[in-house]
Design an enzyme around this catalytic site. Sequence first.
Site, PDB file in Angstrom:
ATOM      1  N   CYS A   2      25.125 -21.442  -2.766  1.00 24.13           N
ATOM      2  CA  CYS A   2      25.344 -21.822  -4.157  1.00 24.13           C
ATOM      3  C   CYS A   2      25.657 -23.305  -4.199  1.00 24.13           C
ATOM      4  O   CYS A   2      25.744 -23.965  -3.165  1.00 24.13           O
ATOM      5  CB  CYS A   2      26.528 -21.047  -4.718  1.00 24.13           C
ATOM      6  SG  CYS A   2      26.388 -19.283  -4.514  1.00 24.13           S
ATOM      7  N   ARG A  27      19.940 -25.148  -4.935  1.00 25.11           N
ATOM      8  CA  ARG A  27      20.755 -24.315  -4.051  1.00 25.11           C
ATOM      9  C   ARG A  27      20.912 -22.900  -4.578  1.00 25.11           C
ATOM     10  O   ARG A  27      21.350 -22.015  -3.835  1.00 25.11           O
ATOM     11  CB  ARG A  27      22.147 -24.932  -3.874  1.00 25.11           C
ATOM     12  CG  ARG A  27      22.144 -26.352  -3.307  1.00 25.11           C
ATOM     13  CD  ARG A  27      23.568 -26.899  -3.214  1.00 25.11           C
ATOM     14  NE  ARG A  27      24.347 -26.122  -2.274  1.00 25.11           N
ATOM     15  CZ  ARG A  27      24.370 -26.355  -0.958  1.00 25.11           C
ATOM     16  NH1 ARG A  27      23.629 -27.338  -0.474  1.00 25.11           N
ATOM     17  NH2 ARG A  27      25.084 -25.619  -0.155  1.00 25.11           N
ATOM     18  N   TRP A  75      23.642 -18.569  -6.193  1.00 25.25           N
ATOM     19  CA  TRP A  75      22.604 -17.833  -5.478  1.00 25.25           C
ATOM     20  C   TRP A  75      23.297 -16.554  -5.063  1.00 25.25           C
ATOM     21  O   TRP A  75      24.088 -16.524  -4.122  1.00 25.25           O
ATOM     22  CB  TRP A  75      22.126 -18.617  -4.255  1.00 25.25           C
ATOM     23  CG  TRP A  75      21.102 -17.877  -3.472  1.00 25.25           C
ATOM     24  CD1 TRP A  75      21.317 -17.047  -2.415  1.00 25.25           C
ATOM     25  CD2 TRP A  75      19.686 -17.860  -3.675  1.00 25.25           C
ATOM     26  NE1 TRP A  75      20.147 -16.516  -1.961  1.00 25.25           N
ATOM     27  CE2 TRP A  75      19.134 -16.997  -2.706  1.00 25.25           C
ATOM     28  CE3 TRP A  75      18.852 -18.482  -4.573  1.00 25.25           C
ATOM     29  CZ2 TRP A  75      17.770 -16.756  -2.625  1.00 25.25           C
ATOM     30  CZ3 TRP A  75      17.492 -18.242  -4.499  1.00 25.25           C
ATOM     31  CH2 TRP A  75      16.970 -17.384  -3.531  1.00 25.25           C
ATOM     32  N   ASN A  99      31.349 -20.887  -2.761  1.00 30.56           N
ATOM     33  CA  ASN A  99      30.015 -20.890  -2.137  1.00 30.56           C
ATOM     34  C   ASN A  99      30.183 -20.309  -0.737  1.00 30.56           C
ATOM     35  O   ASN A  99      30.882 -20.891   0.092  1.00 30.56           O
ATOM     36  CB  ASN A  99      29.474 -22.322  -2.046  1.00 30.56           C
ATOM     37  CG  ASN A  99      28.221 -22.376  -1.171  1.00 30.56           C
ATOM     38  OD1 ASN A  99      27.509 -21.391  -1.036  1.00 30.56           O
ATOM     39  ND2 ASN A  99      27.991 -23.520  -0.540  1.00 30.56           N
ATOM     40  N   GLY A 100      29.590 -19.163  -0.485  1.00 28.90           N
ATOM     41  CA  GLY A 100      29.745 -18.535   0.833  1.00 28.90           C
ATOM     42  C   GLY A 100      29.853 -17.029   0.694  1.00 28.90           C
ATOM     43  O   GLY A 100      29.538 -16.473  -0.369  1.00 28.90           O
ATOM     44  N   GLU A 483       0.235 -14.964  11.333  1.00 28.84           N
ATOM     45  CA  GLU A 483       1.171 -15.769  10.522  1.00 28.84           C
ATOM     46  C   GLU A 483       0.893 -17.263  10.691  1.00 28.84           C
ATOM     47  O   GLU A 483       0.888 -18.026   9.733  1.00 28.84           O
ATOM     48  CB  GLU A 483       2.616 -15.440  10.907  1.00 28.84           C
ATOM     49  CG  GLU A 483       3.690 -16.234  10.204  1.00 28.84           C
ATOM     50  CD  GLU A 483       3.627 -16.216   8.687  1.00 28.84           C
ATOM     51  OE1 GLU A 483       4.223 -17.111   8.063  1.00 28.84           O
ATOM     52  OE2 GLU A 483       2.920 -15.347   8.124  1.00 28.84           O
ATOM     53  N   LYS A 487      -0.157 -19.961   7.713  1.00 34.67           N
ATOM     54  CA  LYS A 487       0.594 -21.198   7.425  1.00 34.67           C
ATOM     55  C   LYS A 487      -0.356 -22.386   7.329  1.00 34.67           C
ATOM     56  O   LYS A 487      -0.340 -23.158   6.385  1.00 34.67           O
ATOM     57  CB  LYS A 487       1.661 -21.456   8.514  1.00 34.67           C
ATOM     58  CG  LYS A 487       2.873 -20.539   8.397  1.00 34.67           C
ATOM     59  CD  LYS A 487       3.797 -20.823   7.265  1.00 34.67           C
ATOM     60  CE  LYS A 487       3.587 -19.966   6.050  1.00 34.67           C
ATOM     61  NZ  LYS A 487       3.855 -18.557   6.115  1.00 34.67           N
ATOM     62  N   GLU A 490      -2.619 -22.082   4.144  1.00 31.69           N
ATOM     63  CA  GLU A 490      -2.059 -22.226   2.795  1.00 31.69           C
ATOM     64  C   GLU A 490      -1.519 -23.615   2.507  1.00 31.69           C
ATOM     65  O   GLU A 490      -1.440 -24.019   1.347  1.00 31.69           O
ATOM     66  CB  GLU A 490      -0.974 -21.163   2.555  1.00 31.69           C
ATOM     67  CG  GLU A 490       0.265 -21.292   3.370  1.00 31.69           C
ATOM     68  CD  GLU A 490       1.277 -20.202   2.987  1.00 31.69           C
ATOM     69  OE1 GLU A 490       1.824 -19.573   3.907  1.00 31.69           O
ATOM     70  OE2 GLU A 490       1.493 -19.986   1.787  1.00 31.69           O
ATOM     71  N   HIS A 506     -16.157  -8.957  20.354  1.00 37.64           N
ATOM     72  CA  HIS A 506     -16.814  -8.074  19.383  1.00 37.64           C
ATOM     73  C   HIS A 506     -17.276  -8.838  18.149  1.00 37.64           C
ATOM     74  O   HIS A 506     -17.562  -8.256  17.105  1.00 37.64           O
ATOM     75  CB  HIS A 506     -15.859  -6.933  18.993  1.00 37.64           C
ATOM     76  CG  HIS A 506     -15.345  -6.197  20.188  1.00 37.64           C
ATOM     77  ND1 HIS A 506     -16.127  -5.369  20.955  1.00 37.64           N
ATOM     78  CD2 HIS A 506     -14.133  -6.236  20.781  1.00 37.64           C
ATOM     79  CE1 HIS A 506     -15.418  -4.888  21.962  1.00 37.64           C
ATOM     80  NE2 HIS A 506     -14.207  -5.396  21.889  1.00 37.64           N
ATOM     81  N   LYS A 603       5.299 -19.678  -5.409  1.00 41.24           N
ATOM     82  CA  LYS A 603       6.286 -19.155  -4.467  1.00 41.24           C
ATOM     83  C   LYS A 603       6.472 -17.655  -4.633  1.00 41.24           C
ATOM     84  O   LYS A 603       6.670 -16.909  -3.670  1.00 41.24           O
ATOM     85  CB  LYS A 603       7.621 -19.865  -4.652  1.00 41.24           C
ATOM     86  CG  LYS A 603       8.707 -19.438  -3.692  1.00 41.24           C
ATOM     87  CD  LYS A 603       8.314 -19.732  -2.249  1.00 41.24           C
ATOM     88  CE  LYS A 603       9.312 -19.279  -1.220  1.00 41.24           C
ATOM     89  NZ  LYS A 603       8.823 -19.436   0.157  1.00 41.24           N
TER      90      LYS A 603
HETATM   91  C1  AGP Z   1       3.730 -17.177   2.452  1.00 37.99           C
HETATM   92  O1  AGP Z   1       3.938 -18.434   2.933  1.00 37.99           O
HETATM   93  C2  AGP Z   1       3.241 -17.121   1.069  1.00 37.99           C
HETATM   94  N1  AGP Z   1       4.100 -17.802   0.192  1.00 37.99           N
HETATM   95  C3  AGP Z   1       2.913 -15.718   0.594  1.00 37.99           C
HETATM   96  O2  AGP Z   1       1.973 -15.171   1.467  1.00 37.99           O
HETATM   97  C4  AGP Z   1       4.123 -14.782   0.520  1.00 37.99           C
HETATM   98  O3  AGP Z   1       4.536 -14.412   1.781  1.00 37.99           O
HETATM   99  C5  AGP Z   1       3.723 -13.525  -0.265  1.00 37.99           C
HETATM  100  O4  AGP Z   1       3.350 -13.926  -1.558  1.00 37.99           O
HETATM  101  C6  AGP Z   1       4.871 -12.520  -0.328  1.00 37.99           C
HETATM  102  O5  AGP Z   1       5.932 -13.062  -1.031  1.00 37.99           O
HETATM  103  P1  AGP Z   1       7.330 -12.298  -1.024  1.00 37.99           P
HETATM  104  O6  AGP Z   1       7.834 -12.270   0.372  1.00 37.99           O
HETATM  105  O7  AGP Z   1       8.200 -13.103  -1.940  1.00 37.99           O
HETATM  106  O8  AGP Z   1       7.080 -10.919  -1.562  1.00 37.99           O
END
Ligand code: AGP
Length: 608
Positions: A2, A27, A75, A99-100, A483, A487, A490, A506, A603
Amino acid sequence: MCGIVGYVGEKKAQDYLISGLKRLEYRGYDSAGIVTLAENGEPTLLRAKGKIINLEEKIAENNRDDKIGIGHTRWATHGEPSEVNAHPHRAGKIFLVHNGIIENYKEIKSHLEGFDFQSETDSEVLAALINSFYGDGKYPLANAVVQALKLVKGTYGIAVVSELNPEEIVVARAGSPLVIGVGNGETLIASDASALVGHTKRAIYLNDGEVATITKDSITIKTLNAEPVSAKVEEIETNLSAIQKGGYDHFLLKEIMEQPESLTETLRGRVHLENKTVRLGGPGLSEAELRKIKHLLIVGCGTAYHAGMLAGYYIEQFTPEITIETVIASEYRYRQAYIPEDTVALIVSQSGETADTLACLREIKQQGVKTIGIVNAIGSTIAREVDGGTYVHVGPEISVASTKAFTSQVIAMVMFGLTIAQAKGVKSAILYPYIKEIAELPEAIRETLQGVKDEVKETAEKYKEYEHAIYLGRDTAYPVAMEGALKLKEVSYVDANAYAFGELKHGPLALVDDRFFEIAYLPKGMLFEKAVSNVQEVLARNGHVIVITNEEKFDLPVEHVVKIGSDVELFAPLLMNLVAQLFAYYATVAKGLNVDQPRNLAKSVTVE
Ligand code: AGP
């Protein structure tokens, strides 16, 4: 995580409090509040759910010329976002912002029978505890704060004021940041210096275990054991975003580099080395229910899905008689999938708001299956609708590309798997190696990040012109390869795809030519030699291979080898993933792209 602020001086406290909270909004942004005291101590408490703009409107309607006050942007950790759970919390004549996390708040609460609690928060319990020692002003406020803090387990950055003494603010910290701004005829408080910029250039960074009593022209700091502390006044940086980014150029790098701390928060109070066990309170499953589990259904999107895949690989290694299925939520919600008896579903989401994952949750619940959330955002929809859950507590993840949440989601799910195995009576000799490494992981992550950061930066810049990349792994390194590819894709818009090493022959091997570079994960272990021969297949087609390994004896003629030098072996793929996170970051910076807000993405994907 927070944000807290405080002001005592000659100016209007409301002005600094609201501007400070806006600077700290990154935060935490699910509720906010302030309290100011008039010269006679009369309090004006204003709180609002949601973004700080809502609080600002309330302040505009309740304009006060008070010269002292404290504030908070939240938060949520305990109790979902709401006005009643917002800070400041009141207890008798005192007000507190925190905060904590107070770990033993339930135990403390049980000793404060007479107190009429309004919220679900651990912070209000701390306020009530301080009040119980304050005796409505019979004792100095600072003494009451110290008495209370001596009974607290957990982390805190707090600020406390009393109607009976509207000239002073008492602050203290243990584990959560707190800065005191030294002004002329005024003293300011903030969780980080970004709130102080423009008000003062001089600051005192409070250390853990210190308590300060501040007035407009004095700052007295003592330890919890009443030893005087001579304050070190430092010059503060003036570049705002830099501070918010903690001195990093981008939130993505900050969030990658803060994984030792964020994972520590995920493990807090859950790993018990003293009796070689892990305990998760949140899922709320009894030993008998854990023992009965025969099938784990793990649901998520994007990075959350990859975290589920990796955790599944680990849980299979130490949990007998259990089948694990990891599914992509957007696909699973429309499948006619049969869910066998004795299934528990893990619903994985950083934001807790992802539409497809939420829809799966509701679908699975309708079939009477127990749902456990692995979530970061407290009070989010998924967190509210699952039957039980484990918060990963990594704090706000602001960069669209998820990094610190991935590491903590994997470990949270592995810990859940360990609780199942413990309940099924699996020998400690089998489980303890995982528990021991989990406890060592935050430090191993710190060493790995510091060890490879500069080398990975150089390597990523060398490969920035490539438009295509292939990520390769076997077993636990396969979900990590997926993963890593996500990264790079994206944030740097490189067409990066991951394949299981064994799948190369294959089809994907046909892709290997000068348009592509390859990143290969080679963790030590029984499959190392198999992965080595797969790398040789790529080299035989003149592949441009970068290898990430923790095997000392690796000597194939690849273009670059990133060595992970840690004793952590079981979770080495998680350390290797740090390399891929840094690689994606530096490749994106080298291409001059928008690191934290990549094109076409959000996000939290709250639409289908
Ligand atoms: C990951 O870097 C992306 N932002 C995206 O794939 C994300 O993981 C996905 O949209 C799931 O989001 P969430 O964990 O908030 O459900």
